[in-house]
Design a protein around this motif. Sequence first.
Motif, mmCIF file in Angstrom:
data_model
loop_
_atom_site.group_PDB
_atom_site.id
_atom_site.type_symbol
_atom_site.label_atom_id
_atom_site.label_comp_id
_atom_site.label_asym_id
_atom_site.label_seq_id
_atom_site.Cartn_x
_atom_site.Cartn_y
_atom_site.Cartn_z
ATOM 1 N N ARG A 47 43.916 34.210 -2.848
ATOM 2 C CA ARG A 47 43.673 35.388 -3.673
ATOM 3 C C ARG A 47 42.855 34.942 -4.884
ATOM 4 N N ILE A 48 41.671 35.507 -5.026
ATOM 5 C CA ILE A 48 40.765 35.120 -6.105
ATOM 6 C C ILE A 48 41.231 35.747 -7.406
ATOM 7 N N ASN A 49 41.243 34.955 -8.443
ATOM 8 C CA ASN A 49 41.614 35.423 -9.777
ATOM 9 C C ASN A 49 40.430 36.205 -10.360
ATOM 10 N N THR A 50 40.529 37.517 -10.340
ATOM 11 C CA THR A 50 39.403 38.343 -10.782
ATOM 12 C C THR A 50 39.321 38.468 -12.307
ATOM 13 N N HIS A 51 40.316 37.930 -13.010
ATOM 14 C CA HIS A 51 40.169 37.822 -14.468
ATOM 15 C C HIS A 51 39.170 36.714 -14.795
ATOM 16 N N VAL A 52 39.294 35.602 -14.073
ATOM 17 C CA VAL A 52 38.368 34.484 -14.261
ATOM 18 C C VAL A 52 37.029 34.764 -13.581
ATOM 19 N N PHE A 53 37.082 35.370 -12.397
ATOM 20 C CA PHE A 53 35.878 35.656 -11.615
ATOM 21 C C PHE A 53 35.755 37.178 -11.431
ATOM 22 N N PRO A 54 35.183 37.866 -12.411
ATOM 23 C CA PRO A 54 35.188 39.328 -12.390
ATOM 24 C C PRO A 54 34.266 39.968 -11.354
ATOM 25 N N GLU A 55 33.377 39.179 -10.740
ATOM 26 C CA GLU A 55 32.492 39.711 -9.699
ATOM 27 C C GLU A 55 32.676 38.906 -8.419
ATOM 28 N N PRO A 56 33.829 39.057 -7.771
ATOM 29 C CA PRO A 56 34.134 38.220 -6.604
ATOM 30 C C PRO A 56 33.188 38.421 -5.425
ATOM 31 N N GLU A 57 32.586 39.620 -5.307
ATOM 32 C CA GLU A 57 31.629 39.828 -4.222
ATOM 33 C C GLU A 57 30.434 38.890 -4.360
ATOM 34 N N LEU A 59 30.419 36.066 -6.072
ATOM 35 C CA LEU A 59 30.941 34.720 -5.874
ATOM 36 C C LEU A 59 30.969 34.380 -4.385
ATOM 37 N N MET A 60 31.438 35.319 -3.559
ATOM 38 C CA MET A 60 31.529 35.063 -2.127
ATOM 39 C C MET A 60 30.143 35.024 -1.480
ATOM 40 N N ASN A 208 30.325 21.793 -9.948
ATOM 41 C CA ASN A 208 30.848 22.132 -11.273
ATOM 42 C C ASN A 208 32.367 22.076 -11.427
ATOM 43 N N ASP A 209 33.077 21.656 -10.374
ATOM 44 C CA ASP A 209 34.535 21.508 -10.482
ATOM 45 C C ASP A 209 34.979 20.379 -9.548
ATOM 46 N N THR A 210 34.445 19.191 -9.796
ATOM 47 C CA THR A 210 34.610 18.074 -8.859
ATOM 48 C C THR A 210 35.837 17.223 -9.146
ATOM 49 N N LYS A 211 36.945 17.864 -9.504
ATOM 50 C CA LYS A 211 38.195 17.116 -9.647
ATOM 51 C C LYS A 211 38.473 16.363 -8.347
ATOM 52 N N ASP A 230 34.157 27.863 -5.761
ATOM 53 C CA ASP A 230 33.970 29.060 -6.591
ATOM 54 C C ASP A 230 32.870 28.891 -7.628
ATOM 55 N N THR A 231 32.742 27.704 -8.177
ATOM 56 C CA THR A 231 31.833 27.497 -9.316
ATOM 57 C C THR A 231 30.504 26.864 -8.911
ATOM 58 N N VAL A 232 30.166 26.901 -7.628
ATOM 59 C CA VAL A 232 28.857 26.395 -7.217
ATOM 60 C C VAL A 232 27.778 27.302 -7.811
ATOM 61 N N MET A 233 26.891 26.719 -8.584
ATOM 62 C CA MET A 233 25.830 27.463 -9.265
ATOM 63 C C MET A 233 24.857 26.454 -9.873
ATOM 64 N N PRO A 234 23.786 26.903 -10.494
ATOM 65 C CA PRO A 234 22.855 25.960 -11.116
ATOM 66 C C PRO A 234 23.536 25.137 -12.207
ATOM 67 N N GLY A 235 23.231 23.847 -12.232
ATOM 68 C CA GLY A 235 23.833 22.965 -13.231
ATOM 69 C C GLY A 235 23.133 21.622 -13.264
ATOM 70 N N TYR A 236 23.783 20.661 -13.874
ATOM 71 C CA TYR A 236 23.229 19.313 -14.022
ATOM 72 C C TYR A 236 24.163 18.302 -13.371
ATOM 73 N N THR A 237 23.579 17.229 -12.830
ATOM 74 C CA THR A 237 24.384 16.271 -12.085
ATOM 75 C C THR A 237 25.450 15.601 -12.948
ATOM 76 N N PHE A 238 25.193 15.449 -14.250
ATOM 77 C CA PHE A 238 26.208 14.773 -15.062
ATOM 78 C C PHE A 238 27.488 15.600 -15.171
ATOM 79 N N PHE A 239 27.417 16.917 -14.909
ATOM 80 C CA PHE A 239 28.627 17.722 -14.839
ATOM 81 C C PHE A 239 29.516 17.228 -13.691
#
Length: 344
Positions: A47-57, A59-60, A208-211, A230-239
């Motif tokens: 179940r996607i947390n839509t408070h954190v991700f308000p546009e789940p469509e 995101l998917m 962006n969330d490589t724990k 969920d957080t795949v998006m444009p970013g930098y490798t040092f993230f």
Amino acid sequence: MNPLEISKLFRVSGRFSEAHPFGNGHINDTFRIRNEVPGSPDYVLQRINTHVFPEPEKLMENMSGVISHIKHQKRYAHLVPELIETESGAFFVKTESGFWRMYRFVEGAKSFDRAENEQQVWEGGFANGSFLKALESFPIEKLYTVIPDFHNMVTRIRQFEEALETTSKERKEWAFDEIISIQKKKATWIKMFQSAVTGNIPVRVTHNDTKFNNVLLSEHSKKSCVIDLDTVMPGYTFFDIGDGLRSAVISANENESDLSLVVVNEHFYQSYIDGFIDGSDGLLTSEEKQLIPKSGGYMAFIMAVRFLTDFLKGDIYYKTHYAEHNLGRAKNQLYVSALFEGIS
């Protein structure tokens, strides 16, 4: 509808007997769906947390596009989980109980909160580096920015300062030492961020969330699976390198309150970097490699800022288990950031 009922809305095989909470993520609610039929797969329902991700469509749309792109590359097909379609052909379903998606359970792979040996650390780094390489040709302009300025230090410090202005006197007193620590170090990390993003560092498709526990380690070398997309998006490798380091090479996680137990394993540190570089297979530029020594400190500090901001705002973002949980996490990550500075 309960998780077992929701599971029937997807194109699944077998018969389900139970759904139980699975994993220890901070954001979404995750369930493992057990299959009673021999030879039929288990599934993972989220179940996607839509408070954190308000546009789940959107995101998917990101997630399905990225998974499809990687699955079409034989070399990397193992690297991401399989999304399960609904009966209508979508990759999500919306019910009165929330916004849901489903994956096929990855057999023969396991998530670890803490690495047990250098090989595991190398495999985690290799998987995350491979993920970047697999998305090298993905059209970045098609990606929706799920959380704007997610790892932008300037933005995170501004949010922290806004929370500091509006928090209660009690919370400000509880967090006095951590507030001072952030105020002392913020200029250093803002300078690094601004220097990096205004220089020659390329914008890439990043996780962006490589724990460390967001890699399912396989029984077979170089066959691990990267999850929580969920957080795949444009970013930098040092993230991605930094987030992996802060979670893979530290002896205790961000919930540890006894800081004497929090140390950097320098052998793990080098193994993770080696794995990441090997997995990225020539992708990283010399400028990106130069940022690696500072990346762990950067990501630990930004997590400290985020945890403390959430504490000051009344713990509205991260799941907590006691009153000062986010404050303790912030203290932990400030300590980890300082440890990384000591070896960079």
